[in-house]
Each structure stands twice: as structure tokens, then as C-alpha cells.
Design a protein around this motif. Structure first.
Motif, PDB file in Angstrom:
ATOM      1  N   ALA A  73       1.646  15.350   2.268  1.00 25.37           N
ATOM      2  CA  ALA A  73       1.402  16.532   2.408  1.00 25.37           C
ATOM      3  C   ALA A  73      -0.100  16.948   1.564  1.00 25.37           C
ATOM      4  O   ALA A  73      -1.407  17.248   2.276  1.00 25.37           O
ATOM      5  N   ASN A  74      -0.205  16.322   0.634  1.00 26.08           N
ATOM      6  CA  ASN A  74      -1.426  16.616  -0.487  1.00 26.08           C
ATOM      7  C   ASN A  74      -2.539  15.554  -0.104  1.00 26.08           C
ATOM      8  O   ASN A  74      -3.681  15.903   0.230  1.00 26.08           O
ATOM      9  N   THR A 113       9.967  13.871  -1.981  1.00 28.25           N
ATOM     10  CA  THR A 113       8.972  13.415  -2.718  1.00 28.25           C
ATOM     11  C   THR A 113       7.734  12.816  -1.568  1.00 28.25           C
ATOM     12  O   THR A 113       6.556  13.300  -1.905  1.00 28.25           O
ATOM     13  N   PHE A 114       8.502  12.068  -0.774  1.00 29.96           N
ATOM     14  CA  PHE A 114       7.407  11.561   0.437  1.00 29.96           C
ATOM     15  C   PHE A 114       6.530  12.610   0.959  1.00 29.96           C
ATOM     16  O   PHE A 114       5.317  12.686   1.032  1.00 29.96           O
ATOM     17  N   ALA A 141      12.315  11.144   9.277  1.00 26.49           N
ATOM     18  CA  ALA A 141      12.062  10.972   7.711  1.00 26.49           C
ATOM     19  C   ALA A 141      10.764   9.805   7.501  1.00 26.49           C
ATOM     20  O   ALA A 141      10.099   9.537   8.500  1.00 26.49           O
ATOM     21  N   GLY A 142      10.266  10.014   6.247  1.00 25.72           N
ATOM     22  CA  GLY A 142       9.223   9.178   5.690  1.00 25.72           C
ATOM     23  C   GLY A 142       9.703   8.055   5.331  1.00 25.72           C
ATOM     24  O   GLY A 142      10.537   8.020   4.630  1.00 25.72           O
ATOM     25  N   ASN A 143       8.915   6.761   5.171  1.00 27.94           N
ATOM     26  CA  ASN A 143       9.275   5.790   4.468  1.00 27.94           C
ATOM     27  C   ASN A 143       9.282   5.677   2.851  1.00 27.94           C
ATOM     28  O   ASN A 143       8.042   5.849   2.357  1.00 27.94           O
ATOM     29  N   PRO A 144      10.373   5.730   2.159  1.00 26.22           N
ATOM     30  CA  PRO A 144      10.098   5.988   0.685  1.00 26.22           C
ATOM     31  C   PRO A 144       9.132   4.910  -0.058  1.00 26.22           C
ATOM     32  O   PRO A 144       8.800   5.111  -1.242  1.00 26.22           O
ATOM     33  N   LEU A 145       9.138   3.664   0.644  1.00 28.24           N
ATOM     34  CA  LEU A 145       8.274   2.630   0.098  1.00 28.24           C
ATOM     35  C   LEU A 145       6.938   3.175  -0.052  1.00 28.24           C
ATOM     36  O   LEU A 145       5.971   2.489  -0.725  1.00 28.24           O
ATOM     37  N   LEU A 146       6.546   4.044   0.663  1.00 24.76           N
ATOM     38  CA  LEU A 146       5.292   4.593   0.623  1.00 24.76           C
ATOM     39  C   LEU A 146       4.798   5.638  -0.605  1.00 24.76           C
ATOM     40  O   LEU A 146       3.787   5.977  -0.812  1.00 24.76           O
ATOM     41  N   ILE A 147       6.037   5.977  -1.104  1.00 23.22           N
ATOM     42  CA  ILE A 147       5.784   6.821  -2.397  1.00 23.22           C
ATOM     43  C   ILE A 147       4.991   6.102  -3.507  1.00 23.22           C
ATOM     44  O   ILE A 147       5.251   5.181  -3.721  1.00 23.22           O
ATOM     45  N   SER A 148       4.075   6.953  -4.186  1.00 29.50           N
ATOM     46  CA  SER A 148       3.351   6.369  -5.105  1.00 29.50           C
ATOM     47  C   SER A 148       3.858   6.458  -6.646  1.00 29.50           C
ATOM     48  O   SER A 148       4.059   7.662  -6.909  1.00 29.50           O
ATOM     49  N   GLY A 189       0.820  -1.264   0.062  1.00 28.30           N
ATOM     50  CA  GLY A 189      -0.033  -0.008  -0.057  1.00 28.30           C
ATOM     51  C   GLY A 189       0.772   1.112   0.079  1.00 28.30           C
ATOM     52  O   GLY A 189       2.011   1.259   0.707  1.00 28.30           O
ATOM     53  N   ASP A 190       0.316   2.360  -0.759  1.00 30.73           N
ATOM     54  CA  ASP A 190       1.109   3.547  -0.712  1.00 30.73           C
ATOM     55  C   ASP A 190       0.071   4.919  -0.623  1.00 30.73           C
ATOM     56  O   ASP A 190      -1.068   4.629  -0.138  1.00 30.73           O
TER      57      ASP A 190
END
Length: 530
Positions: A227-228, A221-222, A92-99, A49-50
Motif C-alpha cells: 500500500a505504501n 505486512t505485505f 493473498a500477496g506473496n510473502p517473498l516480496l516483503i522487504s 526483488g521485493d
């Protein structure tokens, strides 16, 4: 939830706006409810999931079923075991969540780039295969970003790097170094760089400049995508309920860059005192987490600056903050280096009261919820109550003792609670009930008001209704309980290192019928938006 695009916002709420929105929620809509679901568990075609289209559709499901809270686990980049509670960074945020789909929308990937996606499991996350799939896509998007003419996106990137430099510089450098060291833990690196000697730092920064840039780009990017999504959720009346892991992983940018605020072995860099909890409901030998405990004396001398930055940074991501293992801010279980279980530790006092006074002085009164489960003393309760922090009630714990059990809803002394059917550390409600003896099951069903067979709705809906009907201001249930899934859908089994955090909601499970039922009971018990 399908792959259709939905409208998206372009900015996030500021911390001040977040605090105001939280106070509005608590002052004018004290009764609310929501769902616990980590974004990795969302459907999607990339094996995980992302924060792309399916996340927006989940927000729509929450809105349409009259939920007002989306609770998630920590968002940080995960290491060995893929636990969100053992992150490479507290910021930091998890890059694997980037869509990838959202990257395509910005023109950094093309439809052709996304055409040949291999088939990955839909019911669980294979983290290694996801990394193999997503990393080349992120590298290509990064290269395209570098090639672009200067634009608003580049200006946003520069602003982001400047605003977040207090954690981003060390994190990006740490991750680049870790890649260059084949993933080895920082305390095994050459002494010059593990101890951050200036000459070594300069040499490696020059050598890894492109890699450092890449990790900064991933964080940008994350943050932009998150944020959006958060803004869209807020516009739909949904508050993001985040989770702050009290400890950070030993192998993290935080410990490498700020060793003075952790209890480390001065020669080896290993944790001199490890975090955990003594034997409890979840484990007969306790839980040895392995994280280094804090050097609270040094933190206090520095005005708790690291903690203040951490809370402030988290408010960029979420509207409400649950502090995991809250009791560790009053006193914590410290296990000496070399122990293999958590049994031989001791309780050590922590300056939680001074910490919260400092946070309030610098950031104002914040939307913090205390995870006050486990061995809770009057001192822990006093710290929670002094700052009027809501605590937690878990219904799975309500039926294993007598009538004075504090988790039974009629024993809630005030509405200042968040009640759960279960948490990510529990079995699902169906699994929990099925694994009880017949006598124990009868004890549950008598309390729920009927004898014999569980009603046609299932035990999961009975427990959801019990949570919704309670006096607690907030009621939360894992999505697995809404879906009526069994033990196969557990998210985590405490004190086990592998095989956790992988469950995913398969496409098509969140039906209109389930949403309508959840909406009906939410309305019935006065938790709908007004």
C-alpha cells in the motif's frame, strides 16, 4: 538502483479513488506508456526483488523517463514451479516480496539481523534459497511484533484482519495446514480436513493457532508495504497495471474453501475438467495448465459473489487490471481428467456477459483490459467490445503473415488498445529478432523503414519506437527490451514447468542514458505526462 532510502507514503487509495484516478488518466491523458517488470525481477541483496527501496527507485526511474504505467504479473504466493499464475490464493500477496529493510525501519528487525546476509545470485532468483533466507527473518519480525506493547501497528493489524476476513481466515488456515502436512496438496489430506468437516476444522484451528496468526501477520505486512509503495507510485504519476490470472491453482485456499465453484472429482477432489488452450503459437500440443475450470452454473446462482470479491480485492493492489486469458470468460477449453496434453479438450460456453454486467452493477465501470491473444472468435471480440474493454496488440506477432495482419500498427482500427513489443510469454525483442531467418529479419526491417543492418540503436529500440508511435492509447515494453537483452533474459517459456520466472535486473543496468533515451522517444510520440 542502489539501497538508499526514499520517501514513502502511509496509505493506499480506496477502490473508488482508484477508479476516479483511472478515469482521469484515460479521459485527459489517453496516450501513455510504461514498463512490464514483475517485482521479483528488481535488484536487491536478498536474492529476489521485493517491495523495498529498489522498488521505490524503479518508480523514480519510471517518473524521470516520463512513463506512467508499471505493469506487473500476479502478486499471489507461488507454489511448485514458482509461477505467479499458479498461486496458493487469488487474494493473498506473496510473502517473498516483503522487504526486510522495511521491517527494520519499523523496528521489527535490527541492523544486526540483516548484517550476515549470504551472497545470492543477482541475475536470477533461486527461490528455494530465498525462502531459506527470508523465512527466519519473517519469523523473528513476527515474534517481535507479538512481544510489543499494544500500538497503532497492532490496531492496524486488527483492522486488516477484520476487513479481509472473507479470504484471510481461510487462506491463513490453509497455509498453516499445508505446512503441517509437509506441503502436500489439500486433496491428499485426511478426508475430515480436506472436506472441511466441522470437528476437524475446530481441532486443527486450535492446534495451529500460532501458525495461523503468523500467516495473517505476513499478509498484513505485505499489504502494508505494498500500500505504501502503490501510494508513492500514484503520487509520482505512476499507475500500477496488475494482472489477474483467470484461473486459480488446484492446490489453493480458494479451491479447498470453495470446492462447489470448481469442477472437481467428487471422490478424489482432483480437477475433473482442467484448464488450458489448444495448440497455438506457443505450443504444438497446446498448453495444459491443470487448473480446475469453474462451475459457472454455481457461480451464476450465487450472483458471482466470489468474482466480485476478487475484483474488489485486486483494486486494493492495483489501478488497472489486465484479465489474463480473457477469452475464457466467453468460452473456455476444458480438458478431461487424466489427459497429459491439452489436445483432447472442447470449448464450453461461459457467462461472461452476465459476469461483467454483475461486476458493473456492484462495483461500477472498472479499469479492465482484455488479454485477447490466441484463438479469438467474433463472440470473444463482441464481449470485449460490448463493455468497451481495451484489447492487446503484440508487435512480435505482426510479421508472420500478410499486410492484413491485425498486429501491424496500420491495421489498428481505433486507439482502444494496449500495444506491446512482447509480453512475459514472448522471447525478448533481441532474442526474437536474432532467432528469425534472414528473410524474416528483412521483412521486419523493411517495415521499420530501412534496409541492411539494424540501426545503431538496436532492434529493441526500433520496436519500442514502433509501439510508441502507434495509435494505441497505451504502449508497454518489458524492461528486458529497454535494456536490449537477449533470450537469456526470458521470463517464461510457456508449456514448461520449471526454469521460469527467475530473471532479475542486475544492479547498475538502468542507467541515466537509458532513462534519457526512453524519455526522449516517449516525448517525441506524445506520451509524456501533461
Amino acid at each position: 538502483m542502489d539501497q538508499e532510502a526514499v520517501p514513502r507514503g502511509q496509505a493506499t487509495l480506496s477502490p473508488v479513488e482508484t477508479i476516479i484516478s483511472f478515469r482521469f488518466l484515460m479521459s485527459f491523458q489517453p496516450r501513455s506508456s510504461g514498463i512490464l517488470l514483475h517485482p521479483t525481477s528488481l535488484p536487491g541483496r536478498y536474492g529476489i526483488g521485493d517491495i523495498g527501496p529498489n522498488a521505490y527507485q524503479f518508480v523514480d526511474f519510471l517518473r524521470d523517463s516520463h512513463q506512467q504505467l508499471w505493469q506487473i504479473l500476479p502478486l499471489g504466493p507461488t507454489g511448485f514451479g514458482n509461477s505467479p499464475y499458479l498461486s496458493y490464493s487469488a487474494f493473498a500477496g506473496n510473502p517473498l516480496l516483503i522487504s526486510p529493510d522495511m521491517l527494520a525501519e519499523t523496528g521489527l528487525l535490527t541492523a544486526k539481523d540483516l548484517d550476515k546476509i549470504p551472497t545470492l545470485p543477482t541475475d536470477m532468483v533461486d527461490f528455494d534459497r530465498v525462502r531459506e533466507l527470508k523465512t527466519p527473518l519473517f519469523l523473528k519480525a513476527f515474534q517481535n511484533f507479538r512481544k510489543q506493547e499494544p500500538s497503532d501497528l497492532h490496531r492496524e493489524f486488527d483492522e486488516f484482519c477484520g476487513q479481509k476476513s472473507y479470504w484471510l481466515d481461510d487462506y491463513a488456515f490453509f497455509m498453516a495446514l499445508k505446512d503441517a502436512q509437509d506441503g502436500a496438496s489439500w486433496h491428499t489430506w485426511d478426508d475430515e480436513i480436506s472436506r472441511r468437516k466441522p470437528e476437524a476444522m475446530k481441532k486443527w484451528q486450535e492446534k495451529l493457532s500460532e501458525e495461523i496468526f503468523f500467516h495473517k501477520y505476513l499478509q498484513f505486512t505485505f499489504n502494508r508495504q505494498w500500500a505504501n509503495l502503490k501510494r508513492y507510485a500514484n503520487e509520482q504519476g505512476i499507475q500500477i497495471f496488475g494482472d489477474l490470472a483467470i484461473y486459480v491453482a488446484h492446490d489453493s485456499a480458494d479451491v479447498w474453501s470453495h470446492p462447489e465453484i470448481f469442477c472437481l472429482d467428487g471422490e478424489t477432489g482432483e480437477a475433473a475438467l482442467m484448464a488450458g488452450v489448444p495448440p497455438d503459437y506457443f505450443s504444438e500440443s497446446g498448453q495444459l495448465w491443470g487448473n480446475p475450470v469453474y462451475n459457472w452454473d454455481r457461480l451464476q446462482q450465487n450472483g458471482f459473489d466470489w468474482w466480485v470479491h476478487r475484483i474488489q480485492s485486486m483494486l486494493d493492489y492495483v489501478d488497472l487490471i489486465r484479465i489474463d486469458h480473457f477469452r475464457g470468460l466467453e468460452s473456455f477449453w476444458a480438458v478431461p481428467q487424466g489427459e497429459t496434453t491439452a489436445m483432447n479438450g472442447e470449448w464450453v460456453n461461459a457467462p461472461g456477459e452476465d459476469l461483467f454486467h454483475t461486476i458493473e452493477e456492484k462495483l461500477g465501470r472498472l479499469p479492465i483490459i482484455a488479454e485477447d491473444l490466441g484463438i479469438i472468435t467474433p463472440e470473444v471480440e463482441a464481449l470485449r467490445d460490448k463493455f468497451e474493454l481495451p484489447g492487446m496488440k503484440v508487435l512480435h506477432f505482426a510479421f508472420d503473415s500478410g499486410r492484413d495482419n491485425p498486429y501491424l500498427p496500420y491495421n489498428y482500427t481505433s486507439p482502444n488498445w494496449v500495444v506491446y513489443t512482447g509480453t512475459h510469454d514472448n522471447d525478448t525483442t533481441v532474442g526474437w529478432f536474432n532467432n528469425r531467418s534472414l528473410k524474416q529479419q528483412a521483412h521486419v526491417t523493411r517495415y521499420l523503414g530501412y534496409l541492411g543492418e539494424v540501426l545503431n540503436d538496436g532492434i529493441h529500440w526500433d520496436m519500442i519506437r514502433l509501439a510508441l508511435s502507434s495509435v494505441a492509447n497505451q504502449a508497454i515494453f518489458p524492461l528486458q527490451d529497454v535494456l536490449g537483452l537477449g533470450s537469456e533474459a526470458k521470463m517464461n517459456k510457456p508449456s514448461t514447468a520449471e526454469g521460469n520466472w527467475a530473471w532479475r535486473c542486475e544492479p547498475g543496468l538502468l542507467t541515466d542514458e537509458i532513462g534519457d533515451r526512453l524519455k526522449f522517444w516517449t516525448d517525441t510520440y506524445g506520451r509524456a505526462p501533461r
